[in-house]
Design an enzyme around this catalytic site. Structure first.
Site, PDB file in Angstrom:
ATOM      1  N   ASP A  48       0.847  -1.193   0.000  1.00 17.55           N
ATOM      2  CA  ASP A  48       0.000   0.000   0.000  1.00 17.55           C
ATOM      3  C   ASP A  48       0.880   1.239   0.000  1.00 17.55           C
ATOM      4  OD1 ASP A  48       0.283  -1.125   2.959  1.00 17.55           O
ATOM      5  OD2 ASP A  48       0.297   1.058   3.047  1.00 17.55           O
ATOM      6  N   ASP A  97       1.429   4.630   1.972  1.00 21.87           N
ATOM      7  CA  ASP A  97       1.098   5.016   3.341  1.00 21.87           C
ATOM      8  C   ASP A  97       0.266   6.300   3.363  1.00 21.87           C
ATOM      9  OD1 ASP A  97       1.539   3.827   5.924  1.00 21.87           O
ATOM     10  OD2 ASP A  97       2.582   5.656   6.480  1.00 21.87           O
TER      11      ASP A  97
END
Ligand SMILES: [Zn+2]
Length: 258
Positions: A198, A200
């Site tokens: 992902d 952040d």
């Protein structure tokens, strides 16, 4: 023997012909029984960091038992695959990175075997250069980057994430410390291999990191990620020649190494 400590979503490694070994340690039981199999020319021990059913949160993983158990089995060189958040848009989900530095932002985790005896290991370069080279030399792998290790289990605030990115840190994770330093204290070579799951919170305009997305992204990439770990193991020389990770400098230890 080589070792692999699998992270979130990485609970098994061998498809067949592996034996399961239960090891006890002065620090209690490790996260799970250790399976031992073969990869290329190497005997390899695999331990799922969070337990087979993800019983352990990042801050409750029995890191000291895990590293001690691997050493006691004969492991001297370890790859630590882990899921990470990216602090830079250059490293999108699915990127595989071999970090070269870490920053510890954890707290209150037992992170040493040396509670007595005045032993201070060198940790300026926290990862084994030989193992790093084996993994970072593989096609498509990003070589280098600083990984900041947060306490968790919560994700970072947007401000924390922006602060980390502003420092030039590229990856954020919850388990890379104290695993790396405990390996060093037991004079085992250790290198992390990070899979970006992902972007952040600080570099994402949406609502921030959600665990469900992290696990889904890991699921999407687990097959190529395991393949990468296999290839990294195969790229490691049979003989251990590294002296960088022999951290005791001949100092007498307060206990016998397993
Ligand atoms: Zn080394």
């Amino acid at each position: 023997m080589l070792g692999v400590v699998g992270g979130s979503g990485f609970y098994t490694f061998f498809s067949a012909d592996a034996r399961s070994v239960s090891v006890d340690t002065p620090y209690g039981a490790p996260s799970a029984p250790i399976t031992v199999g073969t990869v290329g020319q190497h005997e390899v021990a695999f331990l799922p960091r969070h337990g087979v059913n993800h019983e352990y949160s990042p801050h409750t993983v029995p890191y000291r038992a895990n590293m001690w158990a691997l050493r006691a089995l004969g492991v001297r060189r370890i790859f630590g695959p882990c899921a990470v958040g990216s602090l830079t848009p250059d490293l999108g989900p699915g990127s595989m990175v071999v970090p070269d530095q870490l920053v510890d932002r954890t707290s209150a985790r037992p992170d040493t075997y040396f509670d007595s005896g005045g032993i201070h290991v060198s940790f300026a370069d926290p990862y084994c250069p030989t193992l790093r080279a084996a993994a970072a030399g593989l096609p498509g792998v990003v070589d280098g980057g600083t990984m900041v290790v947060i306490q968790g289990p919560r994700f970072s605030t947007r401000a924390e994430s922006q602060w980390f990115a502003g420092q030039g840190f590229r990856l954020v994770n919850m388990t890379g410390y104290p695993e790396a330093v405990l390996a060093r204290e037991l004079e085992m070579c250790y290198a992390a291999i990070a899979l970006v799951t992902d972007l952040d919170a600080g570099i994402e305009s949406g609502e921030g990191v959600r665990a469900v997305d992290v696990f889904a992204e890991f699921e999407r990439n687990i097959v190529p990620f395991k393949k990468l770990v296999h290839e990294a193991l195969e790229a490691v020389d049979v003989e251990r020649t590294c002296t960088h990770c022999l951290a005791h400098d001949g100092v007498k230890l307060p206990f016998e190494l397993p």
